[in-house]
Design a protein around this motif. Structure first.
Motif, mmCIF file in Angstrom:
data_model
loop_
_atom_site.group_PDB
_atom_site.id
_atom_site.type_symbol
_atom_site.label_atom_id
_atom_site.label_comp_id
_atom_site.label_asym_id
_atom_site.label_seq_id
_atom_site.Cartn_x
_atom_site.Cartn_y
_atom_site.Cartn_z
ATOM 1 N N LEU A 124 0.676 -1.236 0.145
ATOM 2 C CA LEU A 124 0.242 0.387 0.097
ATOM 3 C C LEU A 124 0.668 1.413 0.104
ATOM 4 C CD1 LEU A 124 -2.761 -0.721 2.496
ATOM 5 C CD2 LEU A 124 -2.887 -1.075 0.416
ATOM 6 N N GLN A 125 1.978 0.878 0.717
ATOM 7 C CA GLN A 125 3.451 2.458 0.563
ATOM 8 C C GLN A 125 4.062 2.978 -0.889
ATOM 9 O OE1 GLN A 125 6.129 1.060 3.519
ATOM 10 N NE2 GLN A 125 4.061 1.215 5.473
ATOM 11 N N ILE A 126 4.203 1.808 -1.408
ATOM 12 C CA ILE A 126 5.262 2.033 -3.311
ATOM 13 C C ILE A 126 4.301 2.255 -3.792
ATOM 14 C CG2 ILE A 126 6.813 0.947 -1.778
ATOM 15 C CD1 ILE A 126 6.077 -1.255 -3.523
ATOM 16 N N LEU A 127 2.781 1.308 -4.465
ATOM 17 C CA LEU A 127 1.770 1.100 -5.273
ATOM 18 C C LEU A 127 0.377 2.509 -6.028
ATOM 19 C CD1 LEU A 127 0.932 -2.402 -5.599
ATOM 20 C CD2 LEU A 127 3.403 -1.396 -7.126
ATOM 21 N N SER A 128 0.589 2.827 -7.268
ATOM 22 C CA SER A 128 -0.930 3.117 -7.214
ATOM 23 C C SER A 128 -2.003 2.865 -6.950
ATOM 24 C CB SER A 128 -0.298 4.178 -8.547
ATOM 25 O OG SER A 128 -0.404 3.148 -9.279
ATOM 26 N N ARG A 129 -2.903 3.724 -6.574
ATOM 27 C CA ARG A 129 -4.071 2.883 -7.237
ATOM 28 C C ARG A 129 -4.129 2.575 -8.425
ATOM 29 N NH1 ARG A 129 -9.625 2.884 -8.286
ATOM 30 N NH2 ARG A 129 -10.532 2.867 -6.072
ATOM 31 N N GLU A 130 -3.997 2.542 -9.351
ATOM 32 C CA GLU A 130 -4.116 1.704 -10.864
ATOM 33 C C GLU A 130 -4.027 0.669 -10.822
ATOM 34 O OE1 GLU A 130 -3.391 4.721 -10.803
ATOM 35 O OE2 GLU A 130 -4.580 6.104 -11.841
ATOM 36 N N GLU A 131 -2.034 1.072 -10.045
ATOM 37 C CA GLU A 131 -0.839 -0.353 -9.816
ATOM 38 C C GLU A 131 -1.677 -1.652 -9.373
ATOM 39 O OE1 GLU A 131 3.624 1.984 -11.062
ATOM 40 O OE2 GLU A 131 2.322 1.391 -8.866
ATOM 41 N N LEU A 132 -2.289 -1.403 -7.907
ATOM 42 C CA LEU A 132 -3.094 -1.545 -6.754
ATOM 43 C C LEU A 132 -4.496 -2.239 -7.486
ATOM 44 C CD1 LEU A 132 -2.928 -2.779 -3.499
ATOM 45 C CD2 LEU A 132 -4.988 -0.542 -3.326
ATOM 46 N N MET A 133 -5.126 -1.144 -8.230
ATOM 47 C CA MET A 133 -5.930 -3.023 -8.696
ATOM 48 C C MET A 133 -5.443 -3.680 -9.772
ATOM 49 S SD MET A 133 -9.227 -0.321 -11.008
ATOM 50 C CE MET A 133 -9.804 -0.317 -9.803
ATOM 51 N N GLY A 134 -4.319 -3.588 -10.460
ATOM 52 C CA GLY A 134 -3.813 -3.996 -11.485
ATOM 53 C C GLY A 134 -3.575 -5.254 -10.353
ATOM 54 N N VAL A 135 -2.996 -5.255 -9.505
ATOM 55 C CA VAL A 135 -2.487 -6.586 -8.816
ATOM 56 C C VAL A 135 -3.481 -6.930 -7.628
ATOM 57 C CG1 VAL A 135 -2.027 -6.982 -6.070
ATOM 58 C CG2 VAL A 135 -0.355 -5.490 -8.020
ATOM 59 N N MET A 136 -5.074 -6.500 -7.443
ATOM 60 C CA MET A 136 -5.810 -6.977 -6.806
ATOM 61 C C MET A 136 -6.806 -7.978 -8.487
ATOM 62 S SD MET A 136 -4.958 -6.263 -4.279
ATOM 63 C CE MET A 136 -6.075 -7.560 -3.435
ATOM 64 N N ALA A 137 -7.033 -7.108 -8.718
ATOM 65 C CA ALA A 137 -7.254 -7.672 -10.098
ATOM 66 C C ALA A 137 -6.700 -9.285 -10.367
ATOM 67 C CB ALA A 137 -7.297 -7.138 -11.818
ATOM 68 N N HIS A 138 -5.456 -9.508 -10.180
ATOM 69 C CA HIS A 138 -4.696 -11.283 -10.753
ATOM 70 C C HIS A 138 -4.898 -11.366 -9.797
ATOM 71 C CE1 HIS A 138 -1.193 -12.800 -10.982
ATOM 72 N NE2 HIS A 138 -1.216 -13.761 -9.904
#
Length: 277
Positions: A113-127
């Motif tokens: 949560l400290q290093i990813l942007s919201r879009e990147e976090l969305m990509g991870v959680m979509a995975h």
């Protein structure tokens, strides 16, 4: 393609079980080994959401950036809302668990949560949500059961030889020893290949769910770099395959054959070559 690859690998793993069963334990030994491995893995599969979350001291959240991202993805994909957990780990990583979409959990570390942007976090959680939708926990549990049965048979054959069992006239001691060594290795290699295949499929599904493959590609680069610099401490090897990037170190050569994760460079390349209509 990855689905066909998984079917092929599962068939291959079953053939190894049948072959090893005939050579090492006979039909009775193969059945006993399969039941033993099944009982052990059934418990892990059924209670996976509780066991793994507790192992990593996960804290359930019902609000905040992580929860909001997961909720948005579920609404977008028409998926049941899983339980959402944050793990008190500084190393950025994430995983999904649970026996089916209605009994699922997704977890991310504080570090992610400290290093990813919201879009990147969305990509991870979509995975991770793609893993849930594809029932990859079930596929992994079946593969682990078959591979475990083969290992059990190898151990049973070893003890049988030590105590004078299976002294059939047609049995070849050298072939038996070779089978005891090679069958478990072959089973493990196929099991690892299945895991890598499911990661590629989750990358593909995650990119479609979040709508942009570059979100996940960018996140994978950051996660791989962070885990290389500071690997996650006290990782249980039995759960390492669940994380989006390998929390255990080891790259290239023979180590890649025994890895539960495909190379991040190849995952990024595939994602960046995707086109989503």
């Amino acid at each position: 393609m990855n689905t066909l690859r998984t079917v092929f690998l599962m068939t291959l793993l079953t053939l190894v079980l049948v072959g090893a069963g005939g050579a090492l334990g006979g039909r009775g030994g193969a059945l006993i080994a399969l039941i033993m491995a099944g009982v052990m893995n059934l418990g892990s599969y059924w209670f996976s959401d509780k066991i793994v979350i507790k192992m990593y001291r996960g804290r359930e959240v019902t609000e905040g950036a992580l929860y909001d991202v997961v909720r948005e993805l579920c609404l977008r994909g028409g998926l049941p809302m899983p339980k959402v957990y944050i793990l008190p780990q500084p190393t950025p990583n994430a995983f999904a668990t649970g026996r089916n979409p209605k009994h699922a959990a997704v977890a991310a570390t504080e570090g992610i949560l400290q290093i990813l942007s919201r879009e990147e976090l969305m990509g991870v959680m979509a995975h991770e949500m793609s893993h849930v939708g594809n029932r990859d926990i079930l596929i992994g549990s079946i593969a682990a059961t078959i591979a475990g049965a083969i290992s059990y048979m190898a151990h049973m054959a070893q003890w049988a030889m030590i105590f004078g069992g299976r002294d059939d006239e047609d049995s070849n001691p050298i072939a038996m020893i070779a089978m005891m060594i090679l069958a478990p290795i072959a089973a493990m290699l196929v099991q690892m290949a299945i895991s890598r295949s499911r990661e590629y499929e989750a990358d593909k599904g995650g990119a479609k769910l979040c709508g942009n493959p570059f979100y996940l590609a960018s996140a994978l680069r950051k996660l791989e770099a962070a885990n290389s610099r500071s690997p996650m401490p006290k990782v249980n090897e039995a759960t390492a395959h669940m994380f989006i990037v390998n929390p255990l170190r080891g790259k290239g050569g023979l180590k890649s054959l025994f890895s539960t994760h495909p190379p991040v460079e190849e995952r990024v390349r595939r994602l960046e070559s995707m086109t989503i209509g």
